[in-house]
Scaffold this active site. Structure first.
Site, PDB file in Angstrom:
ATOM      1  N   ILE A 476       0.841  -1.210   0.000  1.00 34.04           N
ATOM      2  CA  ILE A 476       0.000   0.000   0.000  1.00 34.04           C
ATOM      3  C   ILE A 476       0.872   1.256   0.000  1.00 34.04           C
ATOM      4  O   ILE A 476       0.652   2.176  -0.787  1.00 34.04           O
ATOM      5  CB  ILE A 476      -0.914   0.027   1.250  1.00 34.04           C
ATOM      6  CG1 ILE A 476      -1.684  -1.269   1.368  1.00 34.04           C
ATOM      7  CG2 ILE A 476      -1.803   1.265   1.238  1.00 34.04           C
ATOM      8  CD1 ILE A 476      -3.098  -1.254   1.052  1.00 34.04           C
ATOM      9  N   THR A 556       1.388   0.632   7.652  1.00 33.84           N
ATOM     10  CA  THR A 556       1.805  -0.675   8.149  1.00 33.84           C
ATOM     11  C   THR A 556       0.562  -1.360   8.716  1.00 33.84           C
ATOM     12  O   THR A 556      -0.529  -0.793   8.697  1.00 33.84           O
ATOM     13  CB  THR A 556       2.812  -0.532   9.306  1.00 33.84           C
ATOM     14  OG1 THR A 556       2.110  -0.044  10.454  1.00 33.84           O
ATOM     15  CG2 THR A 556       3.921   0.437   8.967  1.00 33.84           C
ATOM     16  N   VAL A 610     -11.953  -0.378   6.444  1.00 33.71           N
ATOM     17  CA  VAL A 610     -12.981  -1.335   6.025  1.00 33.71           C
ATOM     18  C   VAL A 610     -13.345  -1.074   4.566  1.00 33.71           C
ATOM     19  O   VAL A 610     -13.613   0.068   4.187  1.00 33.71           O
ATOM     20  CB  VAL A 610     -14.263  -1.184   6.891  1.00 33.71           C
ATOM     21  CG1 VAL A 610     -15.322  -2.190   6.461  1.00 33.71           C
ATOM     22  CG2 VAL A 610     -13.953  -1.339   8.365  1.00 33.71           C
ATOM     23  N   LEU A 614     -13.835   1.590  -0.741  1.00 31.72           N
ATOM     24  CA  LEU A 614     -15.284   1.890  -0.755  1.00 31.72           C
ATOM     25  C   LEU A 614     -15.670   2.861   0.368  1.00 31.72           C
ATOM     26  O   LEU A 614     -15.147   2.775   1.479  1.00 31.72           O
ATOM     27  CB  LEU A 614     -16.088   0.593  -0.585  1.00 31.72           C
ATOM     28  CG  LEU A 614     -15.924  -0.461  -1.676  1.00 31.72           C
ATOM     29  CD1 LEU A 614     -16.750  -1.693  -1.331  1.00 31.72           C
ATOM     30  CD2 LEU A 614     -16.356   0.097  -3.026  1.00 31.72           C
ATOM     31  N   GLU A 668      -3.390 -13.454   1.514  1.00 31.73           N
ATOM     32  CA  GLU A 668      -2.204 -13.058   2.284  1.00 31.73           C
ATOM     33  C   GLU A 668      -1.136 -14.111   2.009  1.00 31.73           C
ATOM     34  O   GLU A 668      -1.475 -15.256   1.644  1.00 31.73           O
ATOM     35  CB  GLU A 668      -2.532 -13.073   3.784  1.00 31.73           C
ATOM     36  CG  GLU A 668      -3.503 -12.007   4.244  1.00 31.73           C
ATOM     37  CD  GLU A 668      -2.951 -10.601   4.090  1.00 31.73           C
ATOM     38  OE1 GLU A 668      -1.744 -10.406   4.335  1.00 31.73           O
ATOM     39  OE2 GLU A 668      -3.723  -9.704   3.703  1.00 31.73           O
ATOM     40  N   ASP A 679      -9.692 -11.089  10.335  1.00 32.46           N
ATOM     41  CA  ASP A 679      -9.657  -9.771   9.693  1.00 32.46           C
ATOM     42  C   ASP A 679     -11.087  -9.229   9.535  1.00 32.46           C
ATOM     43  O   ASP A 679     -11.354  -8.051   9.771  1.00 32.46           O
ATOM     44  CB  ASP A 679      -8.966  -9.937   8.337  1.00 32.46           C
ATOM     45  CG  ASP A 679      -8.703  -8.610   7.679  1.00 32.46           C
ATOM     46  OD1 ASP A 679      -8.082  -7.759   8.336  1.00 32.46           O
ATOM     47  OD2 ASP A 679      -9.151  -8.424   6.523  1.00 32.46           O
ATOM     48  N   LYS A 683     -12.920  -5.851  11.157  1.00 32.17           N
ATOM     49  CA  LYS A 683     -13.633  -4.866  10.336  1.00 32.17           C
ATOM     50  C   LYS A 683     -15.051  -4.675  10.846  1.00 32.17           C
ATOM     51  O   LYS A 683     -15.550  -3.545  10.927  1.00 32.17           O
ATOM     52  CB  LYS A 683     -13.646  -5.310   8.871  1.00 32.17           C
ATOM     53  CG  LYS A 683     -12.286  -5.178   8.212  1.00 32.17           C
ATOM     54  CD  LYS A 683     -12.335  -5.728   6.806  1.00 32.17           C
ATOM     55  CE  LYS A 683     -11.008  -5.594   6.106  1.00 32.17           C
ATOM     56  NZ  LYS A 683     -10.931  -6.423   4.908  1.00 32.17           N
TER      57      LYS A 683
END
Ligand code: ADP
Ligand code: ASP
Ligand code: MG
Length: 816
Positions: A476, A556, A610, A614, A668, A679, A683
């Site tokens: 990212i 990170t 999240v 979006l 991942e 995960d 969220k």
């Protein structure tokens, strides 16, 4: 007739002096009636002071420093003067050197440097420079002739800051100039008493000399030539974006100079103002720049204010006590005690309750002032009516100046708003009733940031500068950097948004560049950096740089970094992050961060926690702000799991679908992290909290896709091995669902205060039935969207969309 003055920076080297002579030659060819004041060569006055102090301390090294100074003047003469005149000039200079050495020797012998001796010693700076330049000018301007201003400028005996006796001085100047046709080359800064003792007019006083000569001779204009393009909107050493002020009034120039704009020495304005003589501030390094025109007229600056200046270091003293209320004469006694001790007061505030008086002075006088006041109010202190004086040091004053500020409501509010947004605390403020100046006292370490914040708010309201501190250059982070590489020049050019990356770190190294690094070079800069990454030092550096509009961008997924968020926000540094750790840790930490950002007006943006790119979190926030309430949430929040169940169709095996997805890079590196559903849990927790429900992660029930024991093994291979055993179980679920016209989806749900994550089968009428690829989807039922939910759907993962939304969060900072 005109008077010109060239400051030390314009004559610091022979090359620069030649440049000045060229400027003067042009003037001379156009109109020879002018006279020129010169300062000492740049740095010479400071050197003379330091040499004098060394001599007074008995430090023999003063001889070396003196020798260096002598060499500098000899070298300048040799460079600038040629022919037979040179030896004559050198002989004269040697007389100066002898006199100067004798004076210093005297100081060394008696081990004392009186203000009077220092004035004599400092006078050599201007005497030597004006003499050398007058001789160097002769070939270009034959009529130039050296004038020692001590002959004409008469002062009192206030050594170091002597006051000029205008009457005698003006008469002397008028009689000296009457009938003369040559071009006098005058020493700035110096004068003498009636009995010929040398004095100086205060540091930077050559400007004043020019104004005195200008006023006496009623010249058309006074030109102050320096090393900047005029009086700037702020000190260019502290505010990079400062620009020259085209024109300003005497009053504005006076306020700016009193409050630290070194470009004009404050007393300079008075003689010009009295005789209504305009002053030009010009740049000798850039003579074609228009400069600043100072005259009596009020000017339209195109901004509410004319300029901003600051005094670096002041001490604030406060006298408090019930004995001050309603008692006449207290202020007189207070300031009388200061005046008796020769202490200059920079600013004063007294609240209408009269319970305290607060004033600012130079810190070197703070202890003397404390003693003087404590003595003056001894009886009141003994009677408990007045407290001991409180002294606060380490402060600066920033003054915004301008005649147009008068009667303009809202200006102070704007000033405080701009400072507050950047966490600059105002310790005291003063607005004179003239309303030409509003001054705020702030902590010294906030001075530069304060100046920049105010400058941007008042002068560059169309431009915003953001300072980015990025940590994490993984997928990212590096995608964000490459997006920035392309987009930053466009933002700068087309949207007046100047985003500067000033800090960068990966897990190994960090790198800082306070003026903004070149994004194209980011990899190399980090690679070659010698600073090891350590989050505590990174944050310390970020705080010490204290730049306005600072944003910490955490790309990170580190818990250790998230632990520092509250300290970062407390320092008025905003945060933009896709890292979910802070918001999905304990509820108390989540709440604290929210409150902190609200309280301080500091941004904490985490849209990408999240749904990747979006607009899920922002929609929930907007709905709630407008009074709606979230009733139910259903969502598919993992792009990977979404992909897996969209691909897991008849004839496939789940473990093989997963292996294929991993090969394509859709999971991942360790696919267990996707499949264990943690995960998604995080969220959902964030969405529930954003919907206004305090919840901890343990409160959410999770039905894992495959039993826990599947994840227990050591490596990925073992996991795949175990997973095979569950292929038939999953196939059964899938085919059962298919028989009922349903598909399997891993859904996060929140309803009636309960949150859960589980694999569910949904039929064709459910909004989650038709999904493709790695779509994320959320269906929100609220009090307003009661029957049909508000649905947000789209690609919910991927570096490009996520980094793009992190970028958008950064830009959002500027538009709020
Ligand atoms: P000189 O040697 O020509 O007298 P000074 O060093 O005394 O020059 O004054 C010029 C310097 O004043 C500039 O180089 C700049 O750094 C500083 N300065 C401070 N505030 C301002 C301001 N508002 N506008 C212009 N210059 C300023
Ligand atoms: N040379 C003196 C100083 O440095 C005066 C001046 O430059 O104006 O203060
Ligand atoms: Mg100066």
């Amino acid at each position: 007739m005109r008077i010109l003055k060239f400051g030390g920076s314009s004559v610091s080297t022979p090359e620069r002096i030649k440049n000045v002579i060229n400027i003067l030659k042009d003037k001379y060819d156009q109109d020879p009636s002018f006279s020129v004041v010169f300062s000492a060569f740049g740095g010479v006055t400071d050197a003379l002071i330091s040499i004098s102090k060394q001599a007074a301390a008995g430090n023999e090294q003063y001889h070396d420093a003196l020798e260096h100074l002598i060499e500098r003047h000899l070298a300048a003469a040799e460079n600038l003067i040629s022919g037979s005149n040179l030896s004559l000039v050198i002989d004269t200079l040697k007389e100066y050197f002898k006199e100067l050495s004798d004076a210093l020797h005297g100081v060394q012998l008696i081990r004392e440097l009186s203000p009077r001796s220092l004035d004599l010693i400092m006078s050599f700076g201007e005497r030597m420079s004006a003499y050398i330049i007058s001789e160097a000018m002769k070939p270009a301007i034959p009529g130039s002739s050296f004038l020692d201003a001590r002959e004409l400028v008469k002062t009192d005996r206030n050594f170091g800051n002597a006051r000029v006796n205008y009457e005698t001085t003006f008469a002397n100047i008028i009689s000296y100039f009457s009938g003369k046709t040559f071009v006098p080359i005058i020493t700035g800064f110096i004068g003498s008493t009636d009995d010929q003792v040398t004095t100086t007019l205060g540091r930077g006083g050559s400007d004043y000399t020019a104004a005195i000569f200008g006023a006496a001779l009623k010249v058309q204009e006074i030109e102050i030539w320096t090393d900047v393009d005029g009086v700037m909107t702020a000190d260019p050493r502290k505010v990079q974006q400062a620009f020259p002020i085209a024109a300003m009034s005497y009053k504005e120039a006076l306020e700016m100079s009193h409050f630290g704009a070194k470009v004009i020495h404050p007393p300079t304005i008075a003689p010009a103002l009295q005789r209504n003589i305009p002053i030009w501030i010009k740049n000798s390094f850039h003579p074609t720049a228009p400069g600043t025109f100072i005259s009596k007229d009020k000017k339209d600056h195109g901004s509410l204010i004319c300029g901003i200046s600051s005094i670096d270091d002041i001490a604030l003293l406060r006298l408090e006590g019930s004995g001050l209320v309603g008692v006449c004469g207290t202020a007189m006694r207070l300031f009388g005690a200061l005046a008796k001790n020769g202490i200059n007061v920079i600013l004063i505030t007294q609240g209408s309750s009269e319970h305290s008086i607060c004033f600012g002075i130079a810190p070197i006088h703070a202890e003397q002032a404390r003693t003087a006041i404590d003595e003056e109010f001894l009886l009141e202190r003994k009677a408990g009516l007045i407290d001991n004086v409180i002294v606060e040091k380490g402060l600066s004053v920033i003054a915004v100046v301008g005649e147009n500020m008068r009667m303009t409501p809202g200006l102070a509010g704007r000033l405080f708003g701009a400072l507050g947004k950047n966490g600059v605390n105002v310790v005291a403020m003063v607005q004179g009733s003239s309303e030409y100046n509003i001054s705020v006292v702030i902590k010294r370490e906030d001075e530069e940031k304060g100046l920049n914040v105010i400058h941007e708010d008042f002068f560059l309201s169309h431009i915003t500068t953001l300072h980015i501190f990025l940590v994490g250059t993984g997928l990212i982070g590096s995608t964000l950097l490459s997006q920035m590489e392309k987009q930053l020049p466009i933002l700068r050019k087309e949207h007046s948004l100047d985003i500067r990356i000033v800090g960068l770190a990966n897990s190994q190294k960090m790198y800082f560049e306070p003026h903004g690094l070149k994004v194209t070079d980011h990899k190399e800069l980090l690679r070659n950096s010698s600073e090891k990454m350590d989050i505590a030092s990174y944050i310390k550096k970020m705080k010490s740089l204290n730049l306005m509009n600072s944003i910490f961008v955490d790309c990170t997924s580190s818990e250790e970094i998230a632990e520092n968020y509250s300290s970062i926000l407390s320092s008025s540094i905003s945060i933009v992050t896709p890292n979910k750790k802070a918001n999905s840790g304990s509820y108390s930490r989540y709440k604290k961060l929210k409150e902190l950002s609200e309280l301080k007006g500091i941004k904490f943006y985490y849209q990408t926690n999240v749904g990747g790119g979006l607009p899920i979190i922002s929609t929930i926030i907007d709905l709630r702000r407008s009074g709606d309430k979230i009733v139910k949430i259903e969502a598919i929040l993992s792009g990977t799991l979404s992909y897996l169940f969209n691909t897991f169709t008849a004839g496939t095996k789940f473990s093989e679908v997963l292996r294929e997805a991993q090969k394509k890079g859709y999971t991942e590196p360790d696919p267990r992290e996707d499949l264990n559903g943690k995960d998604v849990l995080r969220k959902l927790l964030i969405l529930v909290r954003e919907s206004g429900f305090p919840m901890e992660i343990e409160d959410i029930t999770i039905e894992p896709i495959v039993p826990e024991e599947c994840f227990a093994g050591k490596g990925v291979d073992e996991f795949y091995h175990k997973l095979k055993d569950y292929d038939s179980m999953l196939e059964q679920k899938r085919s059962q669902a298919a028989k009922e016209g349903k598909v399997l989806r891993f859904i996060a749900t929140f309803k009636q205060g309960k949150a859960s994550v589980a694999l569910q089968a949904v039929n064709a009428s459910h909004p989650f039935y038709h999904l493709s690829g790695s779509d994320n989807i959320i269906a929100l039922n609220t009090e307003r969207y009661r029957d049909t939910p508000l649905v947000i759907k789209g690609q919910g993962a991927g570096a490009e969309v996520t980094a793009g939304e992190v970028f958008a969060d950064i830009i959002r900072f500027a538009s709020h």
